[in-house]
Write a protein that holds these residues in place. Structure first.
Motif, mmCIF file in Angstrom:
data_model
loop_
_atom_site.group_PDB
_atom_site.id
_atom_site.type_symbol
_atom_site.label_atom_id
_atom_site.label_comp_id
_atom_site.label_asym_id
_atom_site.label_seq_id
_atom_site.Cartn_x
_atom_site.Cartn_y
_atom_site.Cartn_z
ATOM 1 N N HIS A 46 -46.239 12.326 -16.130
ATOM 2 C CA HIS A 46 -47.610 12.742 -15.838
ATOM 3 C C HIS A 46 -48.252 11.760 -14.857
ATOM 4 O O HIS A 46 -48.441 10.586 -15.172
ATOM 5 N N ILE A 47 -48.536 12.271 -13.678
ATOM 6 C CA ILE A 47 -49.343 11.575 -12.669
ATOM 7 C C ILE A 47 -50.469 12.550 -12.378
ATOM 8 O O ILE A 47 -50.209 13.688 -11.975
ATOM 9 N N CYS A 48 -51.703 12.151 -12.585
ATOM 10 C CA CYS A 48 -52.791 13.136 -12.533
ATOM 11 C C CYS A 48 -53.019 13.707 -11.143
ATOM 12 O O CYS A 48 -53.326 14.883 -11.009
ATOM 13 N N CYS A 49 -52.884 12.890 -10.102
ATOM 14 C CA CYS A 49 -53.204 13.371 -8.765
ATOM 15 C C CYS A 49 -52.739 12.349 -7.726
ATOM 16 O O CYS A 49 -52.244 11.280 -8.076
ATOM 17 N N ALA A 50 -52.925 12.677 -6.465
ATOM 18 C CA ALA A 50 -52.509 11.773 -5.383
ATOM 19 C C ALA A 50 -53.193 10.417 -5.496
ATOM 20 O O ALA A 50 -52.601 9.394 -5.137
ATOM 21 N N ASP A 51 -54.399 10.385 -6.016
ATOM 22 C CA ASP A 51 -55.116 9.117 -6.176
ATOM 23 C C ASP A 51 -54.444 8.196 -7.187
ATOM 24 O O ASP A 51 -54.725 6.998 -7.209
ATOM 25 N N ALA A 52 -53.577 8.733 -8.022
ATOM 26 C CA ALA A 52 -52.923 7.939 -9.065
ATOM 27 C C ALA A 52 -51.500 7.501 -8.692
ATOM 28 O O ALA A 52 -50.790 6.952 -9.522
ATOM 29 N N VAL A 53 -51.099 7.748 -7.436
ATOM 30 C CA VAL A 53 -49.777 7.294 -7.006
ATOM 31 C C VAL A 53 -49.834 5.786 -6.796
ATOM 32 O O VAL A 53 -50.744 5.267 -6.147
ATOM 33 N N THR A 54 -48.850 5.096 -7.378
ATOM 34 C CA THR A 54 -48.773 3.638 -7.301
ATOM 35 C C THR A 54 -47.378 3.237 -6.835
ATOM 36 O O THR A 54 -46.478 4.073 -6.741
ATOM 37 N N GLU A 55 -47.210 1.958 -6.587
ATOM 38 C CA GLU A 55 -45.874 1.470 -6.241
ATOM 39 C C GLU A 55 -44.883 1.765 -7.361
ATOM 40 O O GLU A 55 -43.713 2.040 -7.094
ATOM 41 N N GLU A 56 -45.334 1.744 -8.604
ATOM 42 C CA GLU A 56 -44.462 1.973 -9.748
ATOM 43 C C GLU A 56 -43.999 3.419 -9.869
ATOM 44 O O GLU A 56 -42.896 3.687 -10.333
ATOM 45 N N ASN A 57 -44.825 4.391 -9.489
ATOM 46 C CA ASN A 57 -44.443 5.793 -9.666
ATOM 47 C C ASN A 57 -44.166 6.527 -8.351
ATOM 48 O O ASN A 57 -43.815 7.704 -8.368
ATOM 49 N N ALA A 58 -44.284 5.847 -7.231
ATOM 50 C CA ALA A 58 -44.100 6.490 -5.924
ATOM 51 C C ALA A 58 -42.674 7.002 -5.721
ATOM 52 O O ALA A 58 -42.457 7.942 -4.955
ATOM 53 N N ASN A 85 -50.859 19.981 -1.350
ATOM 54 C CA ASN A 85 -51.235 19.223 -2.539
ATOM 55 C C ASN A 85 -52.752 19.159 -2.580
ATOM 56 O O ASN A 85 -53.382 18.746 -1.611
ATOM 57 N N ASN A 86 -53.338 19.589 -3.678
ATOM 58 C CA ASN A 86 -54.786 19.528 -3.867
ATOM 59 C C ASN A 86 -55.107 18.321 -4.736
ATOM 60 O O ASN A 86 -54.419 18.065 -5.722
ATOM 61 N N CYS A 87 -56.163 17.600 -4.386
ATOM 62 C CA CYS A 87 -56.539 16.402 -5.139
ATOM 63 C C CYS A 87 -58.027 16.419 -5.445
ATOM 64 O O CYS A 87 -58.856 16.445 -4.524
ATOM 65 N N GLY A 88 -58.356 16.439 -6.722
ATOM 66 C CA GLY A 88 -59.742 16.343 -7.156
ATOM 67 C C GLY A 88 -60.515 17.644 -7.060
ATOM 68 O O GLY A 88 -60.011 18.672 -6.598
ATOM 69 N N GLU A 89 -61.749 17.574 -7.520
ATOM 70 C CA GLU A 89 -62.616 18.751 -7.593
ATOM 71 C C GLU A 89 -62.836 19.406 -6.227
ATOM 72 O O GLU A 89 -62.673 20.615 -6.074
ATOM 73 N N HIS A 90 -63.207 18.629 -5.237
ATOM 74 C CA HIS A 90 -63.473 19.201 -3.912
ATOM 75 C C HIS A 90 -62.194 19.652 -3.217
ATOM 76 O O HIS A 90 -62.243 20.472 -2.301
ATOM 77 N N GLY A 91 -61.061 19.139 -3.654
ATOM 78 C CA GLY A 91 -59.770 19.577 -3.124
ATOM 79 C C GLY A 91 -59.205 20.782 -3.870
ATOM 80 O O GLY A 91 -58.100 21.216 -3.588
ATOM 81 N N CYS A 92 -59.976 21.293 -4.843
ATOM 82 C CA CYS A 92 -59.600 22.467 -5.637
ATOM 83 C C CYS A 92 -58.355 22.250 -6.497
ATOM 84 O O CYS A 92 -57.563 23.166 -6.709
ATOM 85 N N SER A 94 -56.620 22.450 -9.653
ATOM 86 C CA SER A 94 -56.917 23.196 -10.881
ATOM 87 C C SER A 94 -56.189 22.627 -12.101
ATOM 88 O O SER A 94 -56.664 22.789 -13.215
ATOM 89 N N VAL A 95 -55.041 21.996 -11.895
ATOM 90 C CA VAL A 95 -54.302 21.368 -12.999
ATOM 91 C C VAL A 95 -54.201 19.885 -12.671
ATOM 92 O O VAL A 95 -53.724 19.514 -11.597
ATOM 93 N N LYS A 96 -54.658 19.072 -13.582
ATOM 94 C CA LYS A 96 -54.708 17.618 -13.354
ATOM 95 C C LYS A 96 -53.362 16.956 -13.632
ATOM 96 O O LYS A 96 -53.232 16.063 -14.459
ATOM 97 N N HIS A 97 -52.345 17.451 -12.954
ATOM 98 C CA HIS A 97 -50.985 16.903 -12.979
ATOM 99 C C HIS A 97 -50.490 17.086 -11.546
ATOM 100 O O HIS A 97 -50.497 18.212 -11.035
ATOM 101 N N MET A 98 -50.107 16.009 -10.898
ATOM 102 C CA MET A 98 -49.655 16.062 -9.505
ATOM 103 C C MET A 98 -48.672 17.200 -9.314
ATOM 104 O O MET A 98 -47.713 17.349 -10.090
#
Length: 113
Positions: A46-58, A85-92, A94-98
């Motif tokens: 589970h990675i919620c969105c593009a904002d949550a990509v890190t060196e560890e999960n990239a 890829n949609n990220c966040g509310e303004h990016g539409c 709909s499912v908070k899983h990358m």
């Protein structure tokens, strides 16, 4: 995450029409297709969105992009496709899983909005 629909698809508690699966990722048909071919590709972790990509999960995101050509070839998308890829509310998102949408099977329009 126990309330995430995509996590439930990964663990098998919600069925999906699978296109590809390995130990890191899953690709399956979208239930509300927006093109003749519309497949979602998700990491199994589970990675919620593009904002949550890190060196560890990239690494899993990189793995998705190494497998997309194999997936699209199996779908007959030799003439091309779009990855979204949609990220966040303004990016539409709909499912908070990358997840990445693969759209194809026809000539797509030039506008993204």
């Amino acid at each position: 995450m126990s309330d995430c629909i995509f996590c439930k698809i990964v663990d098998g508690s919600i069925p999906s029409k699978k296109v590809y699966e390995d130990d890191q990722i899953l690709a399956f048909y979208d239930l509300e297709p927006q093109a003749p071919v519309h497949v979602l590709v998700i990491p199994k972790i589970h990675i919620c969105c593009a904002d949550a990509v890190t060196e560890e999960n990239a690494g899993v995101i990189a793995h998705i992009f190494t497998k997309i050509p194999e997936i699209t070839k199996s779908l007959g998308l030799e003439k091309g496709y779009r990855i979204v890829n949609n990220c966040g509310e303004h990016g539409c998102q709909s499912v908070k899983h990358m997840h990445f949408h693969i759209l194809g099977g026809t000539q797509l329009g030039g506008r993204m909005t």
